[in-house]
Design an enzyme around this catalytic site. Structure first.
Site, PDB file in Angstrom:
ATOM      1  N   CYS A  67       0.807  -1.225   0.000  1.00 32.96           N
ATOM      2  CA  CYS A  67       0.000   0.000   0.000  1.00 32.96           C
ATOM      3  C   CYS A  67       0.840   1.275   0.000  1.00 32.96           C
ATOM      4  O   CYS A  67       0.326   2.354  -0.275  1.00 32.96           O
ATOM      5  CB  CYS A  67      -0.970   0.014   1.182  1.00 32.96           C
ATOM      6  SG  CYS A  67      -0.181   0.197   2.802  1.00 32.96           S
ATOM      7  N   HIS A 104      -2.210  11.308  15.687  1.00 35.35           N
ATOM      8  CA  HIS A 104      -2.728  10.590  14.523  1.00 35.35           C
ATOM      9  C   HIS A 104      -1.644   9.665  13.989  1.00 35.35           C
ATOM     10  O   HIS A 104      -0.521  10.100  13.735  1.00 35.35           O
ATOM     11  CB  HIS A 104      -3.146  11.595  13.437  1.00 35.35           C
ATOM     12  CG  HIS A 104      -3.486  10.962  12.131  1.00 35.35           C
ATOM     13  ND1 HIS A 104      -4.697  10.348  11.915  1.00 35.35           N
ATOM     14  CD2 HIS A 104      -2.781  10.850  10.979  1.00 35.35           C
ATOM     15  CE1 HIS A 104      -4.723   9.888  10.666  1.00 35.35           C
ATOM     16  NE2 HIS A 104      -3.560  10.181  10.081  1.00 35.35           N
ATOM     17  N   HIS A 107      -4.711   4.843   9.526  1.00 37.25           N
ATOM     18  CA  HIS A 107      -6.056   4.273   9.472  1.00 37.25           C
ATOM     19  C   HIS A 107      -5.971   2.753   9.507  1.00 37.25           C
ATOM     20  O   HIS A 107      -4.922   2.177   9.211  1.00 37.25           O
ATOM     21  CB  HIS A 107      -6.771   4.723   8.197  1.00 37.25           C
ATOM     22  CG  HIS A 107      -7.075   6.187   8.191  1.00 37.25           C
ATOM     23  ND1 HIS A 107      -6.167   7.129   7.766  1.00 37.25           N
ATOM     24  CD2 HIS A 107      -8.167   6.870   8.605  1.00 37.25           C
ATOM     25  CE1 HIS A 107      -6.700   8.335   7.900  1.00 37.25           C
ATOM     26  NE2 HIS A 107      -7.912   8.209   8.401  1.00 37.25           N
ATOM     27  N   ASP A 111      -8.884  -5.154   5.044  1.00 36.36           N
ATOM     28  CA  ASP A 111      -8.363  -5.913   3.899  1.00 36.36           C
ATOM     29  C   ASP A 111      -6.987  -6.531   4.174  1.00 36.36           C
ATOM     30  O   ASP A 111      -6.212  -6.770   3.261  1.00 36.36           O
ATOM     31  CB  ASP A 111      -8.301  -5.027   2.654  1.00 36.36           C
ATOM     32  CG  ASP A 111      -7.392  -3.809   2.824  1.00 36.36           C
ATOM     33  OD1 ASP A 111      -6.787  -3.644   3.898  1.00 36.36           O
ATOM     34  OD2 ASP A 111      -7.292  -3.021   1.871  1.00 36.36           O
ATOM     35  N   ARG A 120      -5.667  -4.388   8.382  1.00 34.99           N
ATOM     36  CA  ARG A 120      -4.436  -3.745   7.914  1.00 34.99           C
ATOM     37  C   ARG A 120      -4.341  -2.383   8.576  1.00 34.99           C
ATOM     38  O   ARG A 120      -5.079  -1.477   8.251  1.00 34.99           O
ATOM     39  CB  ARG A 120      -4.430  -3.588   6.397  1.00 34.99           C
ATOM     40  CG  ARG A 120      -3.235  -2.750   5.886  1.00 34.99           C
ATOM     41  CD  ARG A 120      -3.169  -2.699   4.370  1.00 34.99           C
ATOM     42  NE  ARG A 120      -4.376  -2.226   3.757  1.00 34.99           N
ATOM     43  CZ  ARG A 120      -4.586  -0.972   3.334  1.00 34.99           C
ATOM     44  NH1 ARG A 120      -3.663  -0.043   3.478  1.00 34.99           N
ATOM     45  NH2 ARG A 120      -5.738  -0.651   2.778  1.00 34.99           N
ATOM     46  N   CYS A 122      -2.637   0.724   8.559  1.00 28.71           N
ATOM     47  CA  CYS A 122      -1.859   1.488   7.590  1.00 28.71           C
ATOM     48  C   CYS A 122      -1.357   2.747   8.316  1.00 28.71           C
ATOM     49  O   CYS A 122      -2.139   3.656   8.598  1.00 28.71           O
ATOM     50  CB  CYS A 122      -2.759   1.828   6.406  1.00 28.71           C
ATOM     51  SG  CYS A 122      -1.960   2.700   5.078  1.00 28.71           S
TER      52      CYS A 122
END
Length: 136
Positions: A67, A104, A107, A111, A120, A122
């Site tokens: 990704c 932060h 996310h 998947d 996942r 990410c």
């Protein structure tokens, strides 16, 4: 670092973090895909929050999702992160935050590898530091 990083002022955060880290951790920014230092990083150790030092992910949960950001199947423990609904940019996603400092991180998506729970995480490299394990 500090006993309670949630009490830091924005000025203190700006002093502590690089401008790029501040943008990601404090303004929910995102680094460009395939540019982060931990995207293709597979050493053994722990990934910690760049804002407060909390251990967030272990290297054995990291995998190559393709990704463009570091991807993990699970956090180090459930109480190290918080998840909240993110409806920015016309999308509905689940934002991942450091439970200790509120920074932060990225996310989480449904998947990931099914045999490891199907998630996942990410995560932006800019939101992480890495503590390698000694291999003596």
């Amino acid at each position: 670092m500090t006993d309670n990083p949630k009490n830091l002022t924005e000025a203190e955060w700006r002093e502590r973090l690089t401008p790029e880290q501040y943008h990601v951790l404090r303004e929910a920014g995102t680094e460009r895909a395939f540019t982060g230092q931990y995207d293709k990083h597979y050493e053994e150790g722990e990934y910690t929050c760049a804002g407060c030092g909390t251990v967030l992910f272990e290297s054995d949960a990291k995998y190559n999702s393709g990704c463009g950001w570091p991807a993990f199947t699970k956090p180090e423990s459930g109480d190290k992160i918080e998840e909240k609904r993110d409806a920015s940019f016309g999308m509905i996603r689940t934002e991942v935050l450091c439970a200790n400092c509120g920074g932060h991180l990225g996310h989480v998506f449904p998947d990931g590898p099914q045999e490891k729970g199907g998630l996942r995480y990410c995560i932006n490299s800019l939101s992480l530091d890495f503590d390698g394990k000694d291999t003596d």
